[in-house]
Scaffold this active site. Structure first.
Site, PDB file in Angstrom:
ATOM      1  N   ASP A  86     -35.561   4.011   9.671  1.00 35.57           N
ATOM      2  CA  ASP A  86     -36.448   5.054   9.126  1.00 35.57           C
ATOM      3  C   ASP A  86     -36.315   5.113   7.610  1.00 35.57           C
ATOM      4  OD1 ASP A  86     -38.255   7.331   9.390  1.00 35.57           O
ATOM      5  OD2 ASP A  86     -36.532   8.549   8.753  1.00 35.57           O
TER       6      ASP A  86
ATOM      7  N   HIS B 213     -39.651   7.034   6.745  1.00 42.18           N
ATOM      8  CA  HIS B 213     -38.792   8.179   6.374  1.00 42.18           C
ATOM      9  C   HIS B 213     -39.354   9.486   6.949  1.00 42.18           C
ATOM     10  CE1 HIS B 213     -35.703   9.449   3.108  1.00 42.18           C
ATOM     11  NE2 HIS B 213     -35.717  10.334   4.096  1.00 42.18           N
TER      12      HIS B 213
ATOM     13  N   GLU C  95     -37.030   1.649  -0.728  1.00 45.92           N
ATOM     14  CA  GLU C  95     -38.015   2.737  -0.637  1.00 45.92           C
ATOM     15  C   GLU C  95     -38.423   3.130  -2.064  1.00 45.92           C
ATOM     16  OE1 GLU C  95     -37.184   5.875   2.362  1.00 45.92           O
ATOM     17  OE2 GLU C  95     -37.857   7.249   0.806  1.00 45.92           O
TER      18      GLU C  95
ATOM     19  N   ARG D  80     -29.947   6.692   4.827  1.00 50.61           N
ATOM     20  CA  ARG D  80     -30.469   6.223   3.552  1.00 50.61           C
ATOM     21  C   ARG D  80     -30.504   4.700   3.550  1.00 50.61           C
ATOM     22  NH1 ARG D  80     -32.423  10.404   2.991  1.00 50.61           N
ATOM     23  NH2 ARG D  80     -32.337  11.887   1.273  1.00 50.61           N
TER      24      ARG D  80
HETATM   25  P1  NAD Z   1     -23.418  16.168   6.047  1.00 46.80           P
HETATM   26  O1  NAD Z   1     -22.957  16.284   4.631  1.00 46.80           O
HETATM   27  O2  NAD Z   1     -23.431  17.378   6.908  1.00 46.80           O
HETATM   28  O3  NAD Z   1     -22.564  15.034   6.789  1.00 46.80           O
HETATM   29  C1  NAD Z   1     -22.302  13.787   6.257  1.00 46.80           C
HETATM   30  C2  NAD Z   1     -20.967  13.332   6.830  1.00 46.80           C
HETATM   31  O4  NAD Z   1     -20.770  11.977   6.480  1.00 46.80           O
HETATM   32  C3  NAD Z   1     -19.758  14.114   6.292  1.00 46.80           C
HETATM   33  O5  NAD Z   1     -19.018  14.657   7.371  1.00 46.80           O
HETATM   34  C4  NAD Z   1     -18.965  13.063   5.523  1.00 46.80           C
HETATM   35  O6  NAD Z   1     -17.553  13.269   5.611  1.00 46.80           O
HETATM   36  C5  NAD Z   1     -19.388  11.804   6.247  1.00 46.80           C
HETATM   37  N1  NAD Z   1     -19.215  10.561   5.499  1.00 46.80           N
HETATM   38  C6  NAD Z   1     -19.474  10.311   4.193  1.00 46.80           C
HETATM   39  N2  NAD Z   1     -19.209   9.028   3.915  1.00 46.80           N
HETATM   40  C7  NAD Z   1     -18.780   8.451   5.070  1.00 46.80           C
HETATM   41  C8  NAD Z   1     -18.380   7.146   5.414  1.00 46.80           C
HETATM   42  N3  NAD Z   1     -18.332   6.153   4.519  1.00 46.80           N
HETATM   43  N4  NAD Z   1     -18.009   6.900   6.693  1.00 46.80           N
HETATM   44  C9  NAD Z   1     -18.043   7.874   7.628  1.00 46.80           C
HETATM   45  N5  NAD Z   1     -18.400   9.147   7.352  1.00 46.80           N
HETATM   46  C10 NAD Z   1     -18.781   9.422   6.080  1.00 46.80           C
HETATM   47  O7  NAD Z   1     -24.870  15.528   5.959  1.00 46.80           O
HETATM   48  P2  NAD Z   1     -26.004  15.533   7.083  1.00 46.80           P
HETATM   49  O8  NAD Z   1     -26.783  16.787   6.990  1.00 46.80           O
HETATM   50  O9  NAD Z   1     -25.399  15.159   8.372  1.00 46.80           O
HETATM   51  O10 NAD Z   1     -26.956  14.378   6.527  1.00 46.80           O
HETATM   52  C11 NAD Z   1     -26.542  13.029   6.461  1.00 46.80           C
HETATM   53  C12 NAD Z   1     -27.568  12.231   5.681  1.00 46.80           C
HETATM   54  O11 NAD Z   1     -28.776  12.131   6.429  1.00 46.80           O
HETATM   55  C13 NAD Z   1     -28.040  12.864   4.365  1.00 46.80           C
HETATM   56  O12 NAD Z   1     -27.136  12.608   3.309  1.00 46.80           O
HETATM   57  C14 NAD Z   1     -29.374  12.215   4.130  1.00 46.80           C
HETATM   58  O13 NAD Z   1     -29.198  11.050   3.347  1.00 46.80           O
HETATM   59  C15 NAD Z   1     -29.827  11.806   5.530  1.00 46.80           C
HETATM   60  N6  NAD Z   1     -31.049  12.506   5.954  1.00 46.80           N
HETATM   61  C16 NAD Z   1     -32.126  11.761   6.334  1.00 46.80           C
HETATM   62  C17 NAD Z   1     -33.294  12.402   6.758  1.00 46.80           C
HETATM   63  C18 NAD Z   1     -34.511  11.641   7.211  1.00 46.80           C
HETATM   64  O14 NAD Z   1     -35.589  12.240   7.372  1.00 46.80           O
HETATM   65  N7  NAD Z   1     -34.446  10.344   7.434  1.00 46.80           N
HETATM   66  C19 NAD Z   1     -33.346  13.796   6.769  1.00 46.80           C
HETATM   67  C20 NAD Z   1     -32.221  14.522   6.402  1.00 46.80           C
HETATM   68  C21 NAD Z   1     -31.070  13.865   5.979  1.00 46.80           C
HETATM   69  C1  COI Z   2     -33.523  14.625   3.446  1.00 43.18           C
HETATM   70  O1  COI Z   2     -33.696  15.813   3.785  1.00 43.18           O
HETATM   71  O2  COI Z   2     -32.526  14.243   2.810  1.00 43.18           O
HETATM   72  C2  COI Z   2     -34.527  13.627   3.814  1.00 43.18           C
HETATM   73  O3  COI Z   2     -34.215  12.463   3.843  1.00 43.18           O
HETATM   74  C3  COI Z   2     -35.917  14.092   4.103  1.00 43.18           C
HETATM   75  C4  COI Z   2     -36.926  13.586   3.105  1.00 43.18           C
HETATM   76  C5  COI Z   2     -38.185  14.420   3.168  1.00 43.18           C
HETATM   77  C6  COI Z   2     -36.433  13.502   1.700  1.00 43.18           C
END
Ligand code: NAD
Ligand code: COI
Length: 331
Positions: free
Chosen positions: A258, A295, A263, A234
């Site tokens: 990304d 993104h 945003e 994020r």
């Molecule tokens: P998840 O909940 O499975 O894992 C997140 C991990 O981060 C957890 O284990 C948590 O304990 C840890 N965490 C939280 N705060 C922390 C900190 N300050 N320091 C270290 N660890 C910390 O989530 P995920 O499925 O792995 O997704 C992570 C993030 O990826 C989502 O929250 C989302 O914002 C982002 N994401 C981005 C995209 C994209 O297209 N760019 C897509 C999907 C998700």
């Molecule tokens: C998420 O799944 O959290 C993402 O960042 C993907 C986006 C299409 C919102």
């Protein structure tokens, strides 16, 4: 069941139609986002399905409460844009889609890392400026000689750990809630050690307020000279001004972004308006050692299919049983 889906993109619509045909549920598809001035279209529906990075505001939840709509499922992972207090006040239960394909995002982080370590952007830039021989000064680094620090060992972080390990990198991770998975090919470290030891710092944590600017000027200064920063999580995690300063000084060798800090709706809509005025964005776009992507880390055929079908299934489960496996309980 009568369901309305907002924020539908062209790539999602065929999967939505196929799902409705297979389940026999009534599904209305809207391309517009769920906002204060579009929520009224949901009147008379049983549940709402959505995808957006802009806010799910109190005004939206107040209207949902007024219309007696108690269920909202998100086709994505992140819930940092949800006003959970307003959802609770209006009796709205929310579920997300946390595992549509963690590998899609992890692969993108690896893709960006390889690109930056091999300095592809800088080589292309030199060549575009007529400097064929000059590009040979831009020597690369192999992943197997690098230490990769993964911040956040959740679903995506763990997939990234596996992938980077597969390339032979030494992987360390920081997460205040360590995984019970003892097959993880890495060692847990604290944040200070991770920043100081890593050639690549890769973020996979939620954009909740507590993580705002977790990578600030201080954290950047702690990083190794010549390190590379990857953010597919994020935008608010990184202090963009501090990152630009670190890139300009050469302390940071490159960045893969990304998820950009600003945003905003203006950035999302720039194809229609033809403009997006943001000096930091312009500055980053000019840097050949920076990869800026819109993104799209998640954006694969597998992920989009799963986002649609999983989230619609969670919604019908909520509507028939009152529960589903991915209800989000904010901490
Ligand atoms: P998840 O909940 O499975 O894992 C997140 C991990 O981060 C957890 O284990 C948590 O304990 C840890 N965490 C939280 N705060 C922390 C900190 N300050 N320091 C270290 N660890 C910390 O989530 P995920 O499925 O792995 O997704 C992570 C993030 O990826 C989502 O929250 C989302 O914002 C982002 N994401 C981005 C995209 C994209 O297209 N760019 C897509 C999907 C998700
Ligand atoms: C998420 O799944 O959290 C993402 O960042 C993907 C986006 C299409 C919102």
């Amino acid at each position: 069941m009568k369901i309305i889906a907002y924020g539908a993109r062209v790539d999602e619509i065929p999967y939505m139609k196929q799902w409705a045909q297979e389940t026999g549920d009534e599904l209305t598809i809207k391309e517009e986002l769920l906002e204060a001035d579009t929520v009224e279209w949901a009147k008379g529906y049983d549940g709402i399905n959505c995808l957006q990075t802009t806010p799910y505001s109190a005004a939206v939840f107040d209207k949902m409460g007024e219309y007696g709509i108690h269920y909202l499922t998100l086709r994505n992972v992140g819930t940092d844009n949800v006003d959970f207090a307003a959802a609770a006040k209006n009796g709205v239960t929310l579920a997300n889609t946390p595992a549509y394909s963690p590998e899609a995002i992890a692969e993108f982080a690896v893709t960006m890392t390889l690109n930056l370590l091999r300095r592809v952007g800088e080589v292309e830039h030199a060549l575009r400026h007529g400097d064929y021989a000059g590009s040979t000064r831009l020597i690369g680094r192999e992943l197997r000689s690098q230490t990769v620090g993964i911040i956040g060992a959740g679903r995506i972080g763990r997939a990234a750990i596996q992938m980077f390990s597969g390339f032979g990198a030494k992987v360390i991770t920081y997460d205040p809630h360590p995984s019970k998975d003892d097959t993880l090919a890495c060692r847990y470290a604290d944040m200070d050690e991770l920043l100081a030891a890593s050639d690549v710092v890769d973020l996979h944590i939620p954009g909740v307020p507590a993580n705002d600017h977790i990578i600030d000027a201080r954290a950047l200064a702690q990083m190794k000279p010549g390190a590379v920063l990857i953010n597919t999580a994020r935008g608010n995690l990184v202090d963009t001004a501090a990152m630009i300063a670190a890139l300009e000084s050469g302390h940071l060798a490159g960045a893969g972004i990304d998820t950009y800090e600003h945003e905003t709706a203006a950035l999302l809509d720039m194809a229609h308006t033809g403009r997006f005025s943001d000096p930091q964005w312009d500055q980053l776009q000019k840097m050949p050692n920076v990869l800026l992507t819109p993104h799209v880390a998640y954006y694969t055929e597998t992920a989009v299919h799963n986002m649609v079908t999983f989230s619609l299934t969670y919604l019908t489960e909520l509507l028939t049983t009152g529960t589903t496996e991915t209800i989000v309980h904010p901490k």
